[in-house]
Scaffold this motif. Sequence first.
Motif, mmCIF file in Angstrom:
data_model
loop_
_atom_site.group_PDB
_atom_site.id
_atom_site.type_symbol
_atom_site.label_atom_id
_atom_site.label_comp_id
_atom_site.label_asym_id
_atom_site.label_seq_id
_atom_site.Cartn_x
_atom_site.Cartn_y
_atom_site.Cartn_z
ATOM 1 N N HIS A 59 -0.241 3.576 -10.791
ATOM 2 C CA HIS A 59 0.724 2.472 -10.708
ATOM 3 C C HIS A 59 0.873 1.762 -12.051
ATOM 4 C CE1 HIS A 59 1.773 -1.782 -10.238
ATOM 5 N NE2 HIS A 59 2.620 -1.350 -9.340
ATOM 6 N N TYR A 63 4.208 1.182 -14.244
ATOM 7 C CA TYR A 63 4.662 -0.168 -14.590
ATOM 8 C C TYR A 63 4.947 -0.251 -16.092
ATOM 9 C CZ TYR A 63 4.672 -5.073 -15.778
ATOM 10 O OH TYR A 63 5.018 -6.291 -16.303
ATOM 11 N N VAL A 102 5.918 5.491 -3.867
ATOM 12 C CA VAL A 102 5.565 4.099 -3.576
ATOM 13 C C VAL A 102 5.187 3.387 -4.868
ATOM 14 C CG1 VAL A 102 3.873 2.611 -2.412
ATOM 15 C CG2 VAL A 102 4.914 4.531 -1.178
ATOM 16 N N ASN A 103 4.386 4.041 -5.710
ATOM 17 C CA ASN A 103 3.993 3.423 -6.980
ATOM 18 C C ASN A 103 5.205 3.106 -7.855
ATOM 19 O OD1 ASN A 103 1.258 3.449 -6.441
ATOM 20 N ND2 ASN A 103 0.889 5.395 -7.485
ATOM 21 N N GLU A 106 6.939 0.060 -6.391
ATOM 22 C CA GLU A 106 6.128 -1.137 -6.652
ATOM 23 C C GLU A 106 6.222 -1.544 -8.117
ATOM 24 O OE1 GLU A 106 2.221 -0.258 -5.162
ATOM 25 O OE2 GLU A 106 2.768 -0.861 -3.130
ATOM 26 N N VAL A 109 9.482 -3.364 -8.587
ATOM 27 C CA VAL A 109 9.381 -4.718 -8.038
ATOM 28 C C VAL A 109 8.566 -5.607 -8.977
ATOM 29 C CG1 VAL A 109 8.420 -6.109 -6.142
ATOM 30 C CG2 VAL A 109 9.759 -4.052 -5.639
ATOM 31 N N SER A 110 7.468 -5.087 -9.526
ATOM 32 C CA SER A 110 6.637 -5.877 -10.446
ATOM 33 C C SER A 110 7.393 -6.240 -11.716
ATOM 34 C CB SER A 110 5.364 -5.101 -10.815
ATOM 35 O OG SER A 110 4.557 -4.926 -9.677
ATOM 36 N N ALA A 190 7.104 -5.345 2.678
ATOM 37 C CA ALA A 190 6.313 -4.996 1.499
ATOM 38 C C ALA A 190 7.106 -5.076 0.198
ATOM 39 C CB ALA A 190 5.719 -3.599 1.673
ATOM 40 N N GLY A 191 7.906 -6.113 0.051
ATOM 41 C CA GLY A 191 8.637 -6.297 -1.194
ATOM 42 C C GLY A 191 9.913 -5.495 -1.299
#
Length: 196
Positions: A59, A63, A102-103, A106, A109-110, A190-191
């Motif tokens: 993840h 990011y 999923v990562n 996420e 979103v981050s 979940a965001g």
Amino acid sequence: MKALVTGADGFVGQYLVAELLEQGFAVAASVRDLPPCRTTLTPAHVSSVEWKAADVRDHDALYRVVAATLPERIYHLAGFSSGALARRFASDAVHVNTGGTVNLFEAVVSVREDDPAFDPRVLVMGSGDAYGDAALEGQPLEEHLSLRPVSRRTRSAGAVRGARVLHPGGTHRGGRGRARDDRRKPRRRAGFHRRA
């Protein structure tokens, strides 16, 4: 416009990178290891790409790639595409295909938490095999069909089918180049927003 392609050194990824460059996109390409292990790209194409190393199971690495590139479009192609390898390494296939997707979401979103204006369109590569024998039955393959995966690879790909429906904020644009009806109030999970 900037695009990020995960799995850019895979079979489909190489052709997508070339096509995006030909269309005038600035391209960032994510691969597990640098330099890219295989390429059919021309030397000019290879040098035009902003190459990034990131394992989709990590993840934090995703990011960093998303935050560094801030793409307007993300093409998520990284994953097991071989049914034989997915059967042999079933746990890894699930971690890469499902967990990697999923990562990625996420990570998007981050990054959006840091930069609220960040709102990329995301395409997740899937497989028609997730629909089982629908094509043999003469049915056209469309997203609303029930999944009937016939192998571990297509089960892991089917597990991320929701990622085609899940989308950070209002980024999802539906089939055939038309925007889906975003007037419906999406449910939060979940965001992500899930299409009703």
